[in-house]
Motif scaffolding. Sequence first.
Motif, PDB file in Angstrom:
ATOM      1  N   GLY A  23      39.698  43.939  37.135  1.00 54.02           N
ATOM      2  CA  GLY A  23      40.396  43.678  38.384  1.00 54.02           C
ATOM      3  C   GLY A  23      40.651  44.940  39.170  1.00 54.02           C
TER       4      GLY A  23
ATOM      5  N   GLY B  86      50.610  41.202  38.383  1.00 53.53           N
ATOM      6  CA  GLY B  86      50.044  39.874  38.197  1.00 53.53           C
ATOM      7  C   GLY B  86      48.665  39.771  38.791  1.00 53.53           C
ATOM      8  N   ASP B  87      48.406  40.591  39.814  1.00 55.37           N
ATOM      9  CA  ASP B  87      47.112  40.631  40.481  1.00 55.37           C
ATOM     10  C   ASP B  87      46.619  42.075  40.489  1.00 55.37           C
ATOM     11  OD1 ASP B  87      44.890  40.449  42.114  1.00 55.37           O
ATOM     12  OD2 ASP B  87      46.020  40.001  43.951  1.00 55.37           O
TER      13      ASP B  87
ATOM     14  N   GLY C  75      44.577  43.133  43.562  1.00 54.65           N
ATOM     15  CA  GLY C  75      45.376  43.304  44.765  1.00 54.65           C
ATOM     16  C   GLY C  75      46.204  44.569  44.734  1.00 54.65           C
TER      17      GLY C  75
END
Length: 246
Positions: free
Chosen positions: A23, A185-186, A189
């Motif tokens: 991510g 959580g992201d 992002g």
Amino acid sequence: MADRGGGATGGAEPGELVRVVAGAVAGGVRWVVLREKGLPRAERAALAAELRPILAEAGGTLVVAGPDPLGGDAVHLPAAGPYPPPRPGPAGRARPWLVGRSCHDAAELARLTIEDYATLSPVYPSRSKPGYGPPLGTRRLGELIRFSPVPVLALGGIETPDQVRACLTAGAAGVAVQGAIMRAGDPAGAAAALTTAWAEAAAPTTDWPEAAALTTARAGGRSRHPHAETQGTGLWPTVPTPGGQA
């Protein structure tokens, strides 16, 4: 800096760590420092082998904390040593082509020899390492950067775009972040917010190519290693995986 760590950094399992790093790379990170110093070598090498292609596909680099590159070509060494950096490297090379060092004050910066970059920490109070410090603050960070013989990455408590911009203003060649992405959580992002801030702040002040946070940018001297100077624009934060003192 990638590390499963404990609650302060997310406490991820190995598979979760891989997901977080993927991510972060999707969000613009191009360098990851793998710590996980408590793992047996075989397990740590397997984790490095799993993470390395994720970075390579995006043109990034996996840096391994400690003198053993685990089959790679980039290491990040602690302030405690060894000095000078060990020369044996992978594939018959004289040494890994990128060598970094953790530093915390002028005395440690003065010991640098053939390193390509240094981290300076902690810049801000760190949730990942509570009580670690005292924090340098950006004013002292700037003073130490001017003293340093190599480009400096700001590390410690960097969680917001404003902090990224402040470190750049102080003269940092890059930033290293840990909990801000490991706890997110992201992760994509969170990484994108930091990398965007870095790119926007760096664009008017440097003509250096894209090289992620762990390379040379503004600090006067180029890396000895051409691999650390890839073409592109902007500079990106790195994610050190937690685990062990730097």
